[in-house]
Scaffold this active site. Structure first.
Site, PDB file in Angstrom:
ATOM      1  N   GLU A   1      24.800   7.568 -22.229  1.00 26.64           N
ATOM      2  CA  GLU A   1      24.687   6.739 -21.032  1.00 26.64           C
ATOM      3  C   GLU A   1      24.996   5.266 -21.259  1.00 26.64           C
ATOM      4  OE1 GLU A   1      22.321   8.165 -22.734  1.00 26.64           O
ATOM      5  OE2 GLU A   1      20.496   6.964 -22.864  1.00 26.64           O
TER       6      GLU A   1
ATOM      7  N   CYS B   1      18.479  12.434 -27.432  1.00 30.82           N
ATOM      8  CA  CYS B   1      17.641  11.759 -28.434  1.00 30.82           C
ATOM      9  C   CYS B   1      16.275  12.450 -28.551  1.00 30.82           C
ATOM     10  CB  CYS B   1      17.528  10.278 -28.094  1.00 30.82           C
ATOM     11  SG  CYS B   1      16.986   9.305 -29.506  1.00 30.82           S
ATOM     12  N   TYR B   2      15.205  11.841 -28.076  1.00 33.17           N
ATOM     13  CA  TYR B   2      13.905  12.527 -28.144  1.00 33.17           C
ATOM     14  C   TYR B   2      13.993  13.887 -27.433  1.00 33.17           C
ATOM     15  CZ  TYR B   2       8.879  13.434 -27.793  1.00 33.17           C
ATOM     16  OH  TYR B   2       7.633  13.999 -27.888  1.00 33.17           O
TER      17      TYR B   2
ATOM     18  N   GLY C   1      12.986   8.740 -25.952  1.00 36.14           N
ATOM     19  CA  GLY C   1      11.636   8.169 -25.880  1.00 36.14           C
ATOM     20  C   GLY C   1      11.211   7.698 -27.242  1.00 36.14           C
TER      21      GLY C   1
ATOM     22  N   ASP D   1      19.166  -6.371  -0.034  1.00 35.72           N
ATOM     23  CA  ASP D   1      18.424  -5.158   0.292  1.00 35.72           C
ATOM     24  C   ASP D   1      17.964  -5.145   1.757  1.00 35.72           C
ATOM     25  OD1 ASP D   1      18.830  -4.659  -2.348  1.00 35.72           O
ATOM     26  OD2 ASP D   1      16.813  -5.223  -2.976  1.00 35.72           O
TER      27      ASP D   1
ATOM     28  N   HIS E   1      23.333   8.427 -27.489  1.00 35.43           N
ATOM     29  CA  HIS E   1      23.111   8.084 -26.077  1.00 35.43           C
ATOM     30  C   HIS E   1      24.436   8.033 -25.322  1.00 35.43           C
ATOM     31  CE1 HIS E   1      18.826   7.162 -26.228  1.00 35.43           C
ATOM     32  NE2 HIS E   1      19.067   6.850 -27.489  1.00 35.43           N
TER      33      HIS E   1
ATOM     34  N   LYS F   1      20.841  -0.416  -7.035  1.00 37.57           N
ATOM     35  CA  LYS F   1      21.448  -1.613  -6.437  1.00 37.57           C
ATOM     36  C   LYS F   1      22.952  -1.432  -6.188  1.00 37.57           C
ATOM     37  CE  LYS F   1      20.426  -5.956  -5.374  1.00 37.57           C
ATOM     38  NZ  LYS F   1      19.156  -6.396  -4.762  1.00 37.57           N
TER      39      LYS F   1
END
Ligand code: XMP
Length: 516
Positions: free
Chosen positions: A166, A79-80, A52, A222, A164, A364
């Protein structure tokens, strides 16, 4: 068996959730200050605290809710999230006006259950950093500029990463998440396409019982997958309506019918409303006016159709997880409206339906995997987005049947060339920024040309192809010149009324993807 991700405002939070799901573990995103009962209702096996923008020392900075540590469950701070763990548990965080941003080399200083020496290159993006770990924590890894890049307290199962895991720039980041999910939280790989379908089927059946359900199919990914999923769950209780607005691309209606008729049979109702739409759009050239007319006409036709089908208390909507997460972010409420996208193809607000949203918790890529598993054609599953107002916003100026036909033919030539070159309508390759949208638009601009010995004075086709991850920003695609030349040739030779083809080389911003 799930993981709760507390969102502290990082731009990467949704990415963390996708990476966890890719490891076949279900997770949900919550705002960091969500009520404890709401978060604990998913029965998490562990928590991930996202990054964040704040500093733990900033007045009003987001905090670590007490229930997280009280639960005794494993926690991974990123991180944060790491700084927050340190700050809350008695460590020391040092503020810095200097931002460390980019790749860093990680040095493991202590064997641990989270990161090993395979992880060398990591992505950093932080200002503050942890200077002294809290009591009970061991430093596992450092980088040249960050003395505590990874720390953990194995007794309490609390861990933190300054980098990070990710993002794609951390090549072995998935292994770190794997270690946390499987090694530390003891999750099982239970979240698979099969289980998603099973789960959704049961939920839809439980929600609607023996009652009838209506679905508005647009032909997009979708709405098609949502309809297919509900159809699998309740069979002939579902009635699906597809409105042909006359603003569809070449062969689009036939494609939707071919994909859904095998599942829905006679319960797929195709309404040919082209004449109604074209009459309503006569002499209209302002884009927002076009959108408004199309939206209103769509609602009217849909209502007529629903009346004919008798009382259907439920309505299928193809809402997906990013829609849910993004619509609750407050900053989006202030976003300036550039185009009134969501008012088009929207359904009447006063209609009295209970919503069935089988994709509400899916990303998605999960929606696409479900679509493939349900047997929908790959061209539909990997289809590019197509705006609700359809060709109306690609046919600049007056919308007439003749001009729409010209546009359809030019567009089909362009997209078939891209498809033949393997550039669209397929899964993206790893590391690639895919062509997110490619289409032709027809401009009401005539120019002089010469064909044979004849002077021509005809309209202009513009080709638009963009690369984009999120459609918020986009770059024009650097298509091969040979491909563009062949497409231009074919359009001018085969499509009557066009004597000039141009290629749009503007990014978004400052342009938008569509021309209107
Ligand atoms: P722009 O042109 O704003 O488009 O860069 C961003 C994305 O939104 C799509 N788009 C629409 N979708 N109704 C829709 O459902 C609309 O009125 C509309 N206008 C643009 C566009 O195709 C792109 O994917």
């Amino acid at each position: 068996m799930s993981i709760a991700i507390l969102d502290y405002g990082s731009q990467y939070t949704q990415l963390i959730a996708r990476r966890v799901r890719e490891q076949q573990v279900y997770c949900e995103l919550f705002s960091w200050d969500a009520p404890a009962a709401q978060v604990l209702a998913i029965q998490p096996r562990g928590f991930i605290l996202s990054g964040g923008p704040a500093s733990v020392y900033a007045p009003g900075a987001p905090t670590l809710p007490a229930y997280v540590l009280e639960s005794g469950l494993p926690v991974l701070g990123i991180c944060y999230g790491l700084q927050l763990l340190a700050h809350t548990l008695g460590g020391q965080v040092s503020t810095s006006s200097q931002h460390e941003y980019g790749s860093a080399h990680l040095e493991i200083v202590q064997e641990n259950p989270l990161v090993d020496s395979a992880l060398q290159q990591v992505w950093m993006s932080h200002g503050d950093r942890v200077q002294v770990p809290p009591p009970g924590f061991i430093v596992y890894a450092r980088s040249a500029t960050c003395p505590i890049a990874v720390m953990g307290d194995p007794q309490r199962r609390l861990y933190g990463l300054q980098f990070h895991p990710e993002v794609a720039h951390t090549p072995h980041g998935d292994q770190v998440l794997h270690n946390f999910l499987y090694g530390i939280c003891a999750c099982q790989p239970a979240w698979t396409t099969h289980s998603i379908i099973q789960d959704a089927t049961e939920k839809v059946r439980a929600q609607v019982g023996a009652q009838r359900v209506l679905s508005a199919v647009s032909g997009g990914v979708d709405s098609s997958v949502a309809t297919a999923l509900v159809s699998r769950a309740i069979g002939s209780q579902l009635e699906a309506v597809f409105v042909d607005t006359g603003l569809l691309r070449q062969d689009e209606r036939a494609g939707v019918q071919a994909a859904l008729a095998p599942l829905l049979g006679e319960n797929l109702h195709v309404v040919d409303a082209a004449a109604t739409f074209l009459t309503a759009l006569q002499d209209v050239s302002d884009p927002e006016h076009k959108r408004r007319i199309i939206g209103e006409t769509f609602i009217r036709i849909f209502e007529q159709q629903a009346d004919q089908l008798g009382h259907l208390p439920f309505l299928v909507q193809g809402t997906i997880y990013p829609d849910v997460v993004e619509s609750r972010a407050p900053e989006r409420a202030n976003a300036q409206r550039i185009k009134s996208h969501h008012n088009v193809g929207g359904l009447p607000e006063h209609m009295d339906f209970e919503l069935v949203e089988p994709l509400r918790y899916l990303f998605k890529d999960e929606v696409r995997a479900v679509g493939e598993a349900l047997g929908l054609p790959s061209a539909l599953v990997w289809r590019q987005p197509f705006p609700g107002p359809g060709l109306a916003v690609r046919c600049l100026g007056a919308i007439t049947p003749a001009r729409l036909e010209t546009l359809r033919r030019a567009d089909a030539i362009f997209r078939s060339a891209l498809r033949a070159a393997g550039l669209i309508d397929r899964p993206p390759r790893s590391g690639e920024v895919p062509i997110a949208q490619a289409f032709a638009a027809l401009l009401p601009v005539r120019s002089v040309g010469v064909m044979g010995d004849q002077r021509t004075y005809q309209e202009t086709v513009v080709l638009r192809a963009v690369t984009s991850q999120d459609f918020m920003t986009a770059d024009w695609a650097h298509l091969p010149a040979d491909l563009l030349a062949a497409v231009s040739n074919r359009i001018v030779n085969e499509v009557p009324g066009v004597n000039r083809v141009v290629y749009d080389i503007t990014s978004k911003p400052p342009a938008t993807i569509e021309w209107e």
